[in-house]
Scaffold this motif. Structure first.
Motif, mmCIF file in Angstrom:
data_model
loop_
_atom_site.group_PDB
_atom_site.id
_atom_site.type_symbol
_atom_site.label_atom_id
_atom_site.label_comp_id
_atom_site.label_asym_id
_atom_site.label_seq_id
_atom_site.Cartn_x
_atom_site.Cartn_y
_atom_site.Cartn_z
ATOM 1 N N TYR A 1 23.899 -18.491 -5.517
ATOM 2 C CA TYR A 1 24.313 -18.982 -4.208
ATOM 3 C C TYR A 1 25.058 -20.288 -4.046
ATOM 4 C CZ TYR A 1 19.690 -21.152 -4.399
ATOM 5 O OH TYR A 1 18.505 -21.930 -4.751
ATOM 6 N N THR A 2 25.558 -20.400 -5.357
ATOM 7 C CA THR A 2 26.442 -21.752 -5.333
ATOM 8 C C THR A 2 27.936 -21.407 -6.032
ATOM 9 O OG1 THR A 2 25.540 -22.504 -7.429
ATOM 10 C CG2 THR A 2 24.415 -23.286 -5.394
ATOM 11 N N ILE A 3 28.730 -22.641 -5.701
ATOM 12 C CA ILE A 3 29.973 -22.555 -6.558
ATOM 13 C C ILE A 3 29.961 -23.814 -7.497
ATOM 14 C CG2 ILE A 3 32.649 -22.860 -6.273
ATOM 15 C CD1 ILE A 3 32.051 -21.385 -3.352
ATOM 16 N N GLY A 4 30.324 -23.671 -8.865
ATOM 17 C CA GLY A 4 30.111 -24.872 -9.717
ATOM 18 C C GLY A 4 31.771 -25.469 -10.055
ATOM 19 N N VAL B 1 28.702 -30.209 -7.804
ATOM 20 C CA VAL B 1 29.563 -30.951 -8.303
ATOM 21 C C VAL B 1 29.084 -31.498 -9.958
ATOM 22 C CG1 VAL B 1 30.755 -33.188 -8.493
ATOM 23 C CG2 VAL B 1 30.589 -31.987 -6.106
ATOM 24 N N HIS B 2 30.013 -31.085 -10.815
ATOM 25 C CA HIS B 2 29.524 -31.373 -12.279
ATOM 26 C C HIS B 2 30.543 -32.632 -12.930
ATOM 27 C CE1 HIS B 2 26.967 -27.944 -12.757
ATOM 28 N NE2 HIS B 2 27.805 -27.364 -11.788
ATOM 29 N N ILE B 3 30.181 -32.957 -14.029
ATOM 30 C CA ILE B 3 31.078 -33.892 -14.738
ATOM 31 C C ILE B 3 31.313 -33.308 -16.207
ATOM 32 C CG2 ILE B 3 29.544 -35.400 -15.698
ATOM 33 C CD1 ILE B 3 32.912 -36.395 -14.625
ATOM 34 N N MET B 4 32.208 -32.981 -16.913
ATOM 35 C CA MET B 4 32.489 -32.428 -17.896
ATOM 36 C C MET B 4 31.746 -32.911 -19.250
ATOM 37 S SD MET B 4 36.366 -31.053 -17.676
ATOM 38 C CE MET B 4 36.901 -29.869 -16.349
ATOM 39 N N VAL C 1 27.916 -21.043 -21.005
ATOM 40 C CA VAL C 1 27.976 -21.700 -20.017
ATOM 41 C C VAL C 1 29.488 -21.457 -19.323
ATOM 42 C CG1 VAL C 1 26.186 -23.561 -20.742
ATOM 43 C CG2 VAL C 1 28.669 -23.662 -21.270
ATOM 44 N N SER C 2 29.451 -21.767 -18.080
ATOM 45 C CA SER C 2 30.642 -21.552 -17.287
ATOM 46 C C SER C 2 30.791 -22.344 -16.169
ATOM 47 C CB SER C 2 31.170 -20.155 -17.283
ATOM 48 O OG SER C 2 30.530 -19.559 -16.064
ATOM 49 N N ALA C 3 31.574 -22.527 -15.329
ATOM 50 C CA ALA C 3 31.951 -22.988 -13.836
ATOM 51 C C ALA C 3 32.922 -22.175 -13.254
ATOM 52 C CB ALA C 3 32.064 -24.392 -13.903
ATOM 53 N N HIS C 4 33.285 -22.355 -12.221
ATOM 54 C CA HIS C 4 34.141 -21.572 -11.350
ATOM 55 C C HIS C 4 35.351 -22.321 -11.379
ATOM 56 C CE1 HIS C 4 30.813 -19.738 -9.378
ATOM 57 N NE2 HIS C 4 31.302 -18.749 -9.196
ATOM 58 N N PHE C 5 35.310 -23.719 -11.376
ATOM 59 C CA PHE C 5 36.721 -24.570 -11.428
ATOM 60 C C PHE C 5 36.483 -25.457 -12.299
ATOM 61 C CE2 PHE C 5 36.739 -22.396 -7.141
ATOM 62 C CZ PHE C 5 37.900 -21.816 -7.185
ATOM 63 N N GLY C 6 37.560 -26.126 -12.874
ATOM 64 C CA GLY C 6 37.588 -27.533 -13.631
ATOM 65 C C GLY C 6 38.810 -27.991 -12.974
ATOM 66 N N ILE C 7 38.624 -29.549 -12.961
ATOM 67 C CA ILE C 7 39.609 -30.484 -12.390
ATOM 68 C C ILE C 7 39.954 -31.495 -13.475
ATOM 69 C CG2 ILE C 7 40.326 -31.923 -10.456
ATOM 70 C CD1 ILE C 7 38.469 -30.382 -8.454
#
Length: 265
Positions: free
Chosen positions: A98-101, A27-30, A48-54
């Motif tokens: 091995y993680t999803i961001g 879990v990240h904060i933008m 940089v990137s992540a798999h999803f953003g909410i």
């Protein structure tokens, strides 16, 4: 997988997962807006990137395919996460493999919206079902548990609430029933801080927890009985222990439970 509102492909990823598979969610904060993150993850210079953003309104964007490794948690510094994979000689395999961001709109010092909590919980539930990931704090972690030089995702996400909501969604998915109706998040939508510094005497050995008022957070240090601890303020809605939710926080933003302390000195 739940419907994604918008695909925003990022060029910043590693193809595949280097013989690993997704085993945890980070879990990240933008530290910014959803629109700004969309642009930054597509910028050739960002790396940089992540798999999803909410977004705060619950909008879900996808940046990287789940079969690939997003560049969201590759730096490691004094990790406290129990799921880190040791590579020998004090090093670790890259957690990106091995993680999803998942990034969340806002800043570390601002509360999460109800819609963002619910969308994040819904996404986490789907990911845990699809990849057979246990839905607990050992497998849904904050970025700071991998890279200690950051406080990401900050002090204003309550993992207890997030996981409880995700379990409700998982139950609906597994049972084939209707998903829970989004409703205002009760309990602890944000840590309510009281700012008043002082010191307290430690009554019994007391663990100082990294960046969060919960025993799920990593241990920074242990204060021995009889010592004195300085605090910068407190929250009264941390994890309840023996019915007591009051936790002090120090100048580093780390927390210790008030129930193991005595009078203010």
């Amino acid at each position: 997988m739940i419907p994604v509102d918008k695909q925003v492909p990022s060029p910043h990823f590693t193809k595949g997962r280097k013989s690993f598979k997704p085993e945890a969610i980070v879990v990240h904060i933008m530290e910014g807006t959803l629109v700004g993150t969309d642009a930054w993850f597509r910028d050739p210079i960002s790396k940089v990137s992540a798999h999803f953003g909410i977004g705060k309104n619950g909008e879900l964007h996808q940046y990287v395919d789940l079969a690939n490794s997003a560049w969201h948690a590759g730096r490691v510094n004094k990790p406290t996460w129990v799921g880190m994979k040791a590579a020998g000689n004090g090093t670790f395999y890259n957690p990106n493999y091995y993680t999803i961001g998942i990034e969340h709109e806002g800043f570390g010092q601002t509360p999460w919206s109800d819609r963002m909590y619910h969308k994040s919980a819904e996404l986490i539930a789907h990911l845990c079902v699809d990849f057979h990931i246990p839905l607990d704090r050992a497998h849904v972690v904050g970025h700071h548990e991998i890279y200690s030089l950051k406080s990401c995702p900050g002090q204003h996400v309550n993992f207890n609430i997030l996981l409880d909501l995700a379990r409700q969604h998982r139950t609906a998915l597994v049972d084939g029933t209707a998903p829970p109706t989004p409703a205002p998040v009760s309990g602890i939508p944000a840590l309510q801080e009281e700012k008043k510094s002082g010191s307290v005497r430690v009554l019994k050995n007391l663990n100082i927890r990294r960046k969060a008022p919960t025993t799920s957070a990593g241990i920074v240090s242990t204060a021995p009985a009889g010592s004195t601890l300085a605090f910068e303020g407190w929250v009264t809605n941390g994890q309840p222990i023996q019915g007591n939710r009051k936790w002090y926080f120090n100048q580093d933003g780390d927390y210790f439970w008030s129930g193991a302390t005595g009078e203010v000195v």
